[in-house]
Design a protein around this motif. Structure first.
Motif, PDB file in Angstrom:
ATOM      1  N   SER A  58       0.728  -1.267   0.057  1.00 36.35           N
ATOM      2  CA  SER A  58      -0.149  -0.057   0.069  1.00 36.35           C
ATOM      3  C   SER A  58       0.873   1.235  -0.105  1.00 36.35           C
ATOM      4  O   SER A  58       0.598   2.054  -0.863  1.00 36.35           O
ATOM      5  CB  SER A  58      -0.816   0.149   1.080  1.00 36.35           C
ATOM      6  OG  SER A  58      -1.784  -0.965   1.289  1.00 36.35           O
ATOM      7  N   SER A  98      -9.566   6.485   4.364  1.00 34.49           N
ATOM      8  CA  SER A  98      -9.541   5.055   4.067  1.00 34.49           C
ATOM      9  C   SER A  98     -10.126   4.475   5.194  1.00 34.49           C
ATOM     10  O   SER A  98     -10.694   3.300   4.894  1.00 34.49           O
ATOM     11  CB  SER A  98      -8.287   4.761   3.441  1.00 34.49           C
ATOM     12  OG  SER A  98      -7.178   4.529   4.502  1.00 34.49           O
ATOM     13  N   VAL A 114     -10.310   1.622  -0.265  1.00 34.40           N
ATOM     14  CA  VAL A 114      -9.824   2.246  -1.268  1.00 34.40           C
ATOM     15  C   VAL A 114     -10.903   3.292  -1.915  1.00 34.40           C
ATOM     16  O   VAL A 114     -10.842   4.338  -2.120  1.00 34.40           O
ATOM     17  CB  VAL A 114      -9.018   1.488  -2.316  1.00 34.40           C
ATOM     18  CG1 VAL A 114      -8.205   2.471  -3.507  1.00 34.40           C
ATOM     19  CG2 VAL A 114      -7.824   0.697  -1.393  1.00 34.40           C
ATOM     20  N   SER A 118     -10.919   7.167  -2.524  1.00 37.11           N
ATOM     21  CA  SER A 118     -10.715   7.627  -4.020  1.00 37.11           C
ATOM     22  C   SER A 118     -11.961   8.648  -4.078  1.00 37.11           C
ATOM     23  O   SER A 118     -11.724   9.824  -4.702  1.00 37.11           O
ATOM     24  CB  SER A 118     -10.746   6.478  -4.878  1.00 37.11           C
ATOM     25  OG  SER A 118      -9.564   5.607  -4.500  1.00 37.11           O
ATOM     26  N   HIS A 157      -4.269   8.860  -9.458  1.00 37.20           N
ATOM     27  CA  HIS A 157      -5.076   7.792  -8.855  1.00 37.20           C
ATOM     28  C   HIS A 157      -5.391   6.793  -9.577  1.00 37.20           C
ATOM     29  O   HIS A 157      -5.514   5.800  -8.706  1.00 37.20           O
ATOM     30  CB  HIS A 157      -6.759   8.682  -8.965  1.00 37.20           C
ATOM     31  CG  HIS A 157      -7.753   7.694  -8.530  1.00 37.20           C
ATOM     32  ND1 HIS A 157      -8.550   7.455  -9.621  1.00 37.20           N
ATOM     33  CD2 HIS A 157      -8.312   7.207  -7.159  1.00 37.20           C
ATOM     34  CE1 HIS A 157      -9.405   6.495  -9.074  1.00 37.20           C
ATOM     35  NE2 HIS A 157      -9.397   6.481  -7.880  1.00 37.20           N
ATOM     36  N   GLU A 161      -4.246   3.421  -7.166  1.00 39.56           N
ATOM     37  CA  GLU A 161      -5.371   2.467  -6.939  1.00 39.56           C
ATOM     38  C   GLU A 161      -4.989   1.334  -7.568  1.00 39.56           C
ATOM     39  O   GLU A 161      -5.352  -0.036  -6.875  1.00 39.56           O
ATOM     40  CB  GLU A 161      -6.753   2.959  -7.276  1.00 39.56           C
ATOM     41  CG  GLU A 161      -7.908   2.087  -6.886  1.00 39.56           C
ATOM     42  CD  GLU A 161      -9.101   2.660  -6.993  1.00 39.56           C
ATOM     43  OE1 GLU A 161     -10.022   1.897  -7.017  1.00 39.56           O
ATOM     44  OE2 GLU A 161      -9.506   3.811  -7.546  1.00 39.56           O
ATOM     45  N   HIS A 226      -6.530  -1.084 -14.379  1.00 36.81           N
ATOM     46  CA  HIS A 226      -5.891   0.282 -14.029  1.00 36.81           C
ATOM     47  C   HIS A 226      -4.702   0.445 -14.582  1.00 36.81           C
ATOM     48  O   HIS A 226      -4.319   1.755 -15.019  1.00 36.81           O
ATOM     49  CB  HIS A 226      -5.715   0.151 -12.550  1.00 36.81           C
ATOM     50  CG  HIS A 226      -7.077   0.719 -11.845  1.00 36.81           C
ATOM     51  ND1 HIS A 226      -8.342  -0.286 -11.748  1.00 36.81           N
ATOM     52  CD2 HIS A 226      -7.573   1.641 -11.066  1.00 36.81           C
ATOM     53  CE1 HIS A 226      -9.122   0.236 -11.210  1.00 36.81           C
ATOM     54  NE2 HIS A 226      -8.906   1.492 -10.918  1.00 36.81           N
ATOM     55  N   THR A 253     -12.179   4.063 -14.330  1.00 38.72           N
ATOM     56  CA  THR A 253     -11.971   3.421 -13.098  1.00 38.72           C
ATOM     57  C   THR A 253     -13.419   3.407 -12.233  1.00 38.72           C
ATOM     58  O   THR A 253     -13.683   2.393 -11.710  1.00 38.72           O
ATOM     59  CB  THR A 253     -11.063   4.120 -12.355  1.00 38.72           C
ATOM     60  OG1 THR A 253     -11.116   5.726 -11.995  1.00 38.72           O
ATOM     61  CG2 THR A 253      -9.427   3.979 -12.926  1.00 38.72           C
ATOM     62  N   ARG A 257     -15.361  -0.062 -11.032  1.00 31.23           N
ATOM     63  CA  ARG A 257     -15.739   0.026  -9.636  1.00 31.23           C
ATOM     64  C   ARG A 257     -17.188  -0.687  -9.656  1.00 31.23           C
ATOM     65  O   ARG A 257     -17.407  -1.413  -8.860  1.00 31.23           O
ATOM     66  CB  ARG A 257     -15.352   1.184  -8.875  1.00 31.23           C
ATOM     67  CG  ARG A 257     -15.678   1.065  -7.376  1.00 31.23           C
ATOM     68  CD  ARG A 257     -15.674   2.325  -6.553  1.00 31.23           C
ATOM     69  NE  ARG A 257     -13.959   2.317  -6.602  1.00 31.23           N
ATOM     70  CZ  ARG A 257     -13.136   1.494  -5.984  1.00 31.23           C
ATOM     71  NH1 ARG A 257     -13.639   0.528  -5.016  1.00 31.23           N
ATOM     72  NH2 ARG A 257     -11.904   1.620  -5.889  1.00 31.23           N
TER      73      ARG A 257
END
Length: 352
Positions: A58, A98, A114, A118, A157, A161, A226, A253, A257
């Motif tokens: 991370s 987060s 996450v 985000s 991002h 991610e 990604h 993205t 998701r």
């Protein structure tokens, strides 16, 4: 040619650990990185604090995404201190968020999200960039293209991610549905790429007892999608089309998701359509509304200066800041509070 070389190097930086991670991280040995004693127990052993691969991966993803964002912000024309200020504000909010958002949505104190971080970052980024742009003009610097800066943050991002999913592979979280619960056609399609996690301390084991069972490779799919979006968006950005890069990265993205949540088996709340899916969908109309703000609708000429951006990475202050970010993020996300350990120390008598 220089831009193409940069993209090839970045592709290697992303793909090599991605391929290794998909192959190795689901195994049991890549969850705990280290343990150290914190309290002496009555039986002579020590209570341990576990440091995880989740934290290491991370932290590395945060630093990689931040570094890419700084390079592209500088390439957009923002001065060094403005790049650093933008990154610092967003990180100081999003990293703690987060955990806060996971507590609000899932009711759990010892987990991270996450998606929630985000979402908050996407909400804040336009206003942080507008504020920074106003600040630099006040001190006599020329304004930079707000759209290109927003695209730079979207690329950062997407990169961060995506690579952060390696941490999910290590901890066994954000896992997909077992193949046995799918339709026969879907099970046959995903069987060659199914993932099997091992280890009783992985989340997939203690939450759903799915260790040792083939599951949908949601983390791996997210990782490679990604990476593709990041590289494709970077090509558009360096080609002078930041608006297209912005739409590709954020649109891709967030849509993924929403779709990927339907493939997951881990707990995402009690609703059929989760709070994280609502967050992801809401970012797209929000982005369109932000682009109506005059500072974003100005058609400023944009020619990225990639060499200036890369020069920024050799600045001692930036290197020190990225190292400090890695250390802080590692200890924030890497100290496991859902697993424990017991340590025992002894002397090898035959080696005295």
């Amino acid at each position: 040619m220089f831009s193409l070389f940069f993209m090839l190097v970045l592709a290697l930086v992303l793909l090599v650990p991605a391929i290794w991670g998909v192959r190795c991280l689901p195994s049991e040995k890549y969850q705990m990185l280290a343990a150290f004693p914190v309290q002496h127990l009555e039986n002579g052993s020590w209570k341990g604090m576990n440091l995880t691969w989740y934290g290491l991966l991370s932290a590395s993803a945060y630093v990689l995404g931040t570094a890419l964002g700084l390079v592209l912000l500088r390439a957009s024309g923002a001065p060094l201190w403005a790049c650093a200020l933008t990154a610092m504000v967003l990180l100081c909010v999003c990293v703690p968020a987060s955990r806060w958002i996971a507590r609000i949505v899932e009711g759990k104190r010892h987990t991270f999200t996450v998606g929630g971080a985000s979402f908050l970052g996407i909400l804040l980024a336009p206003w942080v960039l507008v504020s920074v742009n106003m600040l630099i003009t006040r001190y006599g610097y020329p304004p930079f293209s707000a759209v290109s800066a927003l695209a730079a943050m979207a690329l950062a991002h997407t990169c961060g991610e995506g690579m952060g999913r390696l941490a999910c592979l290590s901890f066994g979280c954000c896992y997909g549905k077992p193949l046995r619960r799918l339709s026969p056609a879907m099970a046959r399609f995903f069987e060659p790429m199914a993932m099997i996690f091992h280890g009783k301390t992985k989340k997939i084991s203690y939450a759903h007892q799915l260790d040792g069972e083939p599951v949908l490779p949601v983390q791996a799919l997210t990782l490679f999608i990604h990476i593709f979006l990041c590289l494709a968006g970077l090509g558009l950005f360096l080609g002078g089309k930041p608006l297209w890069a912005l739409f590709l990265c954020l649109g891709g993205t967030q849509i993924w998701r929403v779709l990927s949540e339907f493939l997951r088996a881990d707990y995402r709340g009690k609703q059929a359509f989760s709070a994280y899916q609502i967050m992801a969908l809401s970012t797209l109309p929000y982005l369109f509304l932000c682009l109506k703000i005059p500072v974003f609708s100005e058609n400023m000429a944009f020619v990225p200066d990639l060499k200036a951006g890369l020069t920024l990475l050799w600045t001692p202050g930036v290197l020190a800041g990225l190292f400090l970010l890695w250390i802080l993020t590692f200890f924030y996300t890497g100290r496991s509070t859902v697993t424990g350990s017991e340590l025992r120390f002894f002397v090898h008598g035959d080696r005295i």
